[in-house]
Write an enzyme that holds these catalytic residues in place. Structure first.
Site, PDB file in Angstrom:
ATOM      1  N   ASP A  16      -6.678  20.640  -8.536  1.00  0.00           N
ATOM      2  CA  ASP A  16      -5.671  19.893  -9.284  1.00  0.00           C
ATOM      3  C   ASP A  16      -4.719  20.812 -10.034  1.00  0.00           C
ATOM      4  O   ASP A  16      -3.497  20.717  -9.904  1.00  0.00           O
ATOM      5  CB  ASP A  16      -6.335  18.932 -10.273  1.00  0.00           C
ATOM      6  CG  ASP A  16      -7.117  17.833  -9.579  1.00  0.00           C
ATOM      7  OD1 ASP A  16      -7.501  18.025  -8.411  1.00  0.00           O
ATOM      8  OD2 ASP A  16      -7.349  16.796 -10.201  1.00  0.00           O
ATOM      9  N   ARG A  98     -13.679  18.297 -25.719  1.00  0.00           N
ATOM     10  CA  ARG A  98     -12.244  18.058 -25.616  1.00  0.00           C
ATOM     11  C   ARG A  98     -11.453  18.419 -26.874  1.00  0.00           C
ATOM     12  O   ARG A  98     -10.382  19.013 -26.777  1.00  0.00           O
ATOM     13  CB  ARG A  98     -11.969  16.609 -25.196  1.00  0.00           C
ATOM     14  CG  ARG A  98     -12.486  16.262 -23.798  1.00  0.00           C
ATOM     15  CD  ARG A  98     -12.301  17.388 -22.829  1.00  0.00           C
ATOM     16  NE  ARG A  98     -12.683  17.066 -21.459  1.00  0.00           N
ATOM     17  CZ  ARG A  98     -13.303  17.912 -20.662  1.00  0.00           C
ATOM     18  NH1 ARG A  98     -13.674  19.102 -21.115  1.00  0.00           N
ATOM     19  NH2 ARG A  98     -13.569  17.578 -19.408  1.00  0.00           N
ATOM     20  N   ASP A 127     -10.633  11.389 -20.476  1.00  0.00           N
ATOM     21  CA  ASP A 127     -10.142  12.672 -20.972  1.00  0.00           C
ATOM     22  C   ASP A 127      -8.667  12.650 -21.334  1.00  0.00           C
ATOM     23  O   ASP A 127      -8.236  13.342 -22.257  1.00  0.00           O
ATOM     24  CB  ASP A 127     -10.429  13.765 -19.944  1.00  0.00           C
ATOM     25  CG  ASP A 127     -11.849  14.305 -20.058  1.00  0.00           C
ATOM     26  OD1 ASP A 127     -12.496  14.027 -21.081  1.00  0.00           O
ATOM     27  OD2 ASP A 127     -12.294  15.000 -19.134  1.00  0.00           O
ATOM     28  N   SER A 179     -17.697  15.223  -8.605  1.00  0.00           N
ATOM     29  CA  SER A 179     -16.834  15.735  -9.666  1.00  0.00           C
ATOM     30  C   SER A 179     -17.745  16.197 -10.790  1.00  0.00           C
ATOM     31  O   SER A 179     -18.559  15.415 -11.295  1.00  0.00           O
ATOM     32  CB  SER A 179     -15.888  14.635 -10.158  1.00  0.00           C
ATOM     33  OG  SER A 179     -15.162  15.080 -11.278  1.00  0.00           O
TER      34      SER A 179
END
Length: 401
Positions: A16, A98, A127, A179
């Protein structure tokens, strides 16, 4: 879109973000791209060659920031001290990482004079909310670019074709079974067979912990020292918070400790199924709860549970940089002042159980609790207490006659 001159991209080196770099340059009039990677303990192998890959993809420079110690000491430890567990089982590994990543990304953006920050989160997940809520709280002047909400590409095949057309090398392939997201605290697994909740996770899902079936047939005992609601030593060895987590990850993973399989409620409204491995964290949480059992009175424990539940949703939903977070951590710190002591955790076949615990601040008294003869408790006193405790029920019953 010519107003964007420089962008700091949260960069992992995966498919990505490798595609995002050239896409940003093409979409935002050849703007400068600064790659940023946060080392939160995802593993050295994830960082090897990262800078070279970023530059080869079109970035002007790459910052790799070591956040491991700060991550555990200032984000994980305060969170777990509150008792935060999302929906009963999830120890918030991805969620806790995060805010520190977003904060460091903003710091890099200000250092290099960027106009914008960019992330590779999809429009379906949590996220994007976590990152952008942090950006809003820390640097509202920065533009946020979320390519998955802007570009026309929809699949891994699209991204691979995009890179191939531009002769940008990638080690990614069209087949990506799972993932995964890893840091010092845990590793998460989503996608593939896990998208059907009727499928039991295969052995290929798990990467950090031994299958409990294959774990040793003899238990292992681990001694933890707790000070003010923080584990500060393992087996009598004083360690930093990060070192504690790393050491316990190694010990507990060998016994298959820390696996969960949960279908959780995402902030965006949909449910998702994930498998998480948090071996060291599971041991730490068990130790903290054991000390709390000794030192918190009934009403304090009820309050701590409420604080923990509120904190779990706050962290999961990305509201770290808020007054509410500050307040919840302050409440937790007040209750953790007496959370000192030693705990022995028994590790066996996927289980981590506190089998011994002691604290100088313990409210447990064998003299009072004993079923044998004692000299400190007059059982006759209980009668008056019960009559007052149940007075409302007694009056209600009398009124109904």
């Amino acid at each position: 879109m010519s107003d964007i001159k420089k962008v700091v991209l949260a960069y992992s080196g995966g498919l990505d973000t490798s595609a995002i770099i050239p896409w940003l340059k093409e979409t935002y009039n050849d703007c400068e791209i600064v790659a940023f990677c946060a080392d939160v303990g995802q593993g050295e192998e994830e960082l090897v060659g990262l800078e070279e890959k970023a530059l080869a993809s079109g970035a002007s420079e790459c910052y790799i920031v070591d956040l491991k110690e700060e991550f555990v000491a200032d984000y994980i430890y305060p969170t777990i001290a509150t008792g935060a567990v999302y929906e009963g089982t999830y120890l918030l590994g991805t969620s806790m990482a995060r805010p520190i990543i977003a904060k460091a990304q903003v710091e890099v953006a200000r250092k290099v004079g960027a106009d914008a920050v960019c992330h590779g989160c999809t429009g379906k997940g949590n996220d994007q909310i976590r990152f952008e809520s942090c950006f809003a709280a820390l640097a509202p002047e920065l533009k946020v670019i979320a390519p998955w909400r802007e570009w026309e590409m929809e699949s891994r095949e699209d991204l691979l074709d995009y890179l191939a057309e531009r002769n940008i090398e990638t080690t990614a392939s069209a087949t990506k079974i799972y993932s995964r997201d890893a840091n010092a605290w845990h590793i998460s697994h989503e996608g593939g067979e896990l998208e059907d909740p009727w499928n039991e996770p295969s052995k290929g899902v798990w990467t950090l912990t031994v299958d409990p079936v294959d774990a040793p047939n003899e238990p292992e005992y681990v001694n933890l020292k707790v000070e003010n609601g923080r584990v500060v030593a393992v087996n009598d060895e004083a360690l930093s918070p990060y070192q504690v987590v790393m050491k316990l990850n190694d010990i507990a993973a060998a016994h298959g400790v820390g696996r969960i399989d949960i279908t959780e409620n995402r902030t965006v409204g949909m449910k998702s199924r994930g498998c998480y491995e948090t071996p060291g964290g599971t041991v730490i949480v068990a130790a903290l709860r054991a000390i709390e059992e000794l030192v918190l009175d009934k009403t304090s424990r009820v309050w701590r549970e409420k604080v923990g539940q509120e904190m779990a949703h706050l962290v999961y939903d990305g509201r770290w940089f808020t007054p509410l977070c500050t307040s919840l951590i302050a409440a937790s710190e007040a209750m953790a002042a007496d959370a000192n002591g030693d705990v022995v955790i028994k590790l066996y076949k996927g289980q981590a159980v506190a089998v011994q615990k002691r604290s100088p601040n313990s409210l447990y008294s064998e003299e009072f609790a004993t079923f044998g003869e004692d000299q400190v408790y007059d059982q006759k006193h209980a009668e008056g207490f019960i009559r007052l405790y149940s007075l409302a029920s007694r009056i209600r019953a009398l009124n109904s006659k």
